[in-house]
Design a protein around this motif. Structure first.
Motif, PDB file in Angstrom:
ATOM      1  N   GLY A 128      32.517  27.472  12.093  1.00  0.00           N
ATOM      2  CA  GLY A 128      33.942  27.769  12.015  1.00  0.00           C
ATOM      3  C   GLY A 128      34.249  29.258  11.985  1.00  0.00           C
ATOM      4  N   SER A 129      33.205  30.065  11.971  1.00  0.00           N
ATOM      5  CA  SER A 129      33.359  31.517  12.008  1.00  0.00           C
ATOM      6  C   SER A 129      32.451  32.038  13.105  1.00  0.00           C
ATOM      7  CB  SER A 129      32.941  32.117  10.661  1.00  0.00           C
ATOM      8  OG  SER A 129      32.905  33.516  10.729  1.00  0.00           O
ATOM      9  N   SER A 130      32.915  32.950  13.903  1.00  0.00           N
ATOM     10  CA  SER A 130      32.081  33.464  14.983  1.00  0.00           C
ATOM     11  C   SER A 130      31.949  34.972  14.838  1.00  0.00           C
ATOM     12  CB  SER A 130      32.693  33.115  16.343  1.00  0.00           C
ATOM     13  OG  SER A 130      31.781  33.422  17.359  1.00  0.00           O
ATOM     14  N   GLU A 131      30.734  35.422  14.542  1.00  0.00           N
ATOM     15  CA  GLU A 131      30.453  36.840  14.398  1.00  0.00           C
ATOM     16  C   GLU A 131      29.362  37.221  15.380  1.00  0.00           C
ATOM     17  OE1 GLU A 131      29.721  38.162  10.373  1.00  0.00           O
ATOM     18  OE2 GLU A 131      30.857  36.464   9.601  1.00  0.00           O
ATOM     19  N   VAL A 132      29.517  38.368  16.025  1.00  0.00           N
ATOM     20  CA  VAL A 132      28.511  38.837  16.976  1.00  0.00           C
ATOM     21  C   VAL A 132      27.423  39.615  16.236  1.00  0.00           C
ATOM     22  CG1 VAL A 132      30.137  38.911  18.906  1.00  0.00           C
ATOM     23  CG2 VAL A 132      29.772  40.963  17.523  1.00  0.00           C
ATOM     24  N   TRP A 133      26.248  39.668  16.853  1.00  0.00           N
ATOM     25  CA  TRP A 133      25.144  40.442  16.287  1.00  0.00           C
ATOM     26  C   TRP A 133      25.501  41.930  16.345  1.00  0.00           C
ATOM     27  CZ3 TRP A 133      20.662  38.978  13.943  1.00  0.00           C
ATOM     28  CH2 TRP A 133      20.368  37.621  13.960  1.00  0.00           C
ATOM     29  N   PRO A 134      25.438  42.635  15.202  1.00  0.00           N
ATOM     30  CA  PRO A 134      25.705  44.072  15.226  1.00  0.00           C
ATOM     31  C   PRO A 134      24.541  44.821  15.886  1.00  0.00           C
ATOM     32  CG  PRO A 134      25.169  43.344  12.996  1.00  0.00           C
ATOM     33  CD  PRO A 134      25.203  42.120  13.855  1.00  0.00           C
ATOM     34  N   LYS A 135      24.838  45.912  16.555  1.00  0.00           N
ATOM     35  CA  LYS A 135      23.819  46.671  17.292  1.00  0.00           C
ATOM     36  C   LYS A 135      22.651  47.085  16.414  1.00  0.00           C
ATOM     37  CE  LYS A 135      26.717  48.180  20.976  1.00  0.00           C
ATOM     38  NZ  LYS A 135      27.576  49.113  21.580  1.00  0.00           N
ATOM     39  N   GLU A 136      22.912  47.392  15.162  1.00  0.00           N
ATOM     40  CA  GLU A 136      21.832  47.832  14.279  1.00  0.00           C
ATOM     41  C   GLU A 136      20.868  46.697  13.907  1.00  0.00           C
ATOM     42  OE1 GLU A 136      25.517  47.112  11.754  1.00  0.00           O
ATOM     43  OE2 GLU A 136      25.100  48.259  13.571  1.00  0.00           O
ATOM     44  N   ARG A 137      21.162  45.471  14.332  1.00  0.00           N
ATOM     45  CA  ARG A 137      20.282  44.328  14.054  1.00  0.00           C
ATOM     46  C   ARG A 137      19.703  43.739  15.344  1.00  0.00           C
ATOM     47  NH1 ARG A 137      22.185  41.408   8.941  1.00  0.00           N
ATOM     48  NH2 ARG A 137      20.213  40.368   9.218  1.00  0.00           N
ATOM     49  N   PHE A 138      19.762  44.476  16.440  1.00  0.00           N
ATOM     50  CA  PHE A 138      19.247  43.993  17.716  1.00  0.00           C
ATOM     51  C   PHE A 138      17.728  43.849  17.718  1.00  0.00           C
ATOM     52  CE2 PHE A 138      22.726  44.963  21.116  1.00  0.00           C
ATOM     53  CZ  PHE A 138      23.630  44.196  20.401  1.00  0.00           C
ATOM     54  N   ASP A 139      17.057  44.286  16.661  1.00  0.00           N
ATOM     55  CA  ASP A 139      15.611  44.128  16.567  1.00  0.00           C
ATOM     56  C   ASP A 139      15.211  42.795  15.929  1.00  0.00           C
ATOM     57  OD1 ASP A 139      16.609  44.841  14.050  1.00  0.00           O
ATOM     58  OD2 ASP A 139      14.800  45.948  13.498  1.00  0.00           O
ATOM     59  N   GLU A 140      16.183  41.956  15.629  1.00  0.00           N
ATOM     60  CA  GLU A 140      15.902  40.647  15.013  1.00  0.00           C
ATOM     61  C   GLU A 140      15.856  39.558  16.077  1.00  0.00           C
ATOM     62  OE1 GLU A 140      18.182  39.749  11.474  1.00  0.00           O
ATOM     63  OE2 GLU A 140      18.487  41.901  11.130  1.00  0.00           O
ATOM     64  N   LYS A 141      15.021  38.561  15.832  1.00  0.00           N
ATOM     65  CA  LYS A 141      14.881  37.442  16.766  1.00  0.00           C
ATOM     66  C   LYS A 141      16.147  36.599  16.734  1.00  0.00           C
ATOM     67  CE  LYS A 141       9.890  37.383  16.455  1.00  0.00           C
ATOM     68  NZ  LYS A 141       9.483  37.748  17.767  1.00  0.00           N
ATOM     69  N   ALA A 142      16.735  36.412  17.921  1.00  0.00           N
ATOM     70  CA  ALA A 142      18.011  35.714  17.986  1.00  0.00           C
ATOM     71  C   ALA A 142      18.203  34.898  19.260  1.00  0.00           C
ATOM     72  CB  ALA A 142      19.163  36.705  17.852  1.00  0.00           C
ATOM     73  N   VAL A 143      17.202  34.880  20.149  1.00  0.00           N
ATOM     74  CA  VAL A 143      17.316  34.128  21.393  1.00  0.00           C
ATOM     75  C   VAL A 143      16.052  33.309  21.571  1.00  0.00           C
ATOM     76  CG1 VAL A 143      17.604  34.271  23.899  1.00  0.00           C
ATOM     77  CG2 VAL A 143      18.790  35.902  22.420  1.00  0.00           C
TER      78      VAL A 143
END
Length: 107
Positions: free
Chosen positions: A51-66
């Motif tokens: 019910g909430s949609s938040e995008v990955w912040p650039k400073e966390r692009f090193d985390e596994k998410a795909v």
């Protein structure tokens, strides 16, 4: 199923295709930043998600998410954005059209 991650959504197949995106090359799932759950697409998240949609912040692009639906390899956001629409682990092609929606997932 080539992966062990749970992927939620509507009519999700073993390679993470869903009711909204189901071509041969639609084979990734995105871990949504807001809830930490994998979904095949933003529409599945809207329909069955937190019910909430938040995008990955650039400073966390090193985390596994795909997640590659073909082999189960988890990519960081940075790896995914730089992978040229194919899995770096198994070379399975990803839908290059997904780049049109990246703003819905990644900041």
């Amino acid at each position: 199923m080539a992966h062990t991650q749970e992927v939620k959504g509507i009519d999700v197949d073993p390679e993470t295709r869903c009711a909204h995106y189901h071509s041969e090359i639609d084979r990734i799932a995105i871990k949504f930043y807001c809830c930490g759950i994998y979904y095949p697409c933003f529409e599945c998240h809207q329909a069955t998600g937190c019910g909430s949609s938040e995008v990955w912040p650039k400073e966390r692009f090193d985390e596994k998410a795909v997640l590659c639906g073909s082999c189960g390899h988890e990519l960081t956001v940075a790896e995914y954005l730089d992978c040229h629409s194919s899995c770096p682990a198994c070379s399975a092609p990803f839908n290059p059209g997904c780049t049109l929606h990246k703003h819905l997932y990644f900041g």
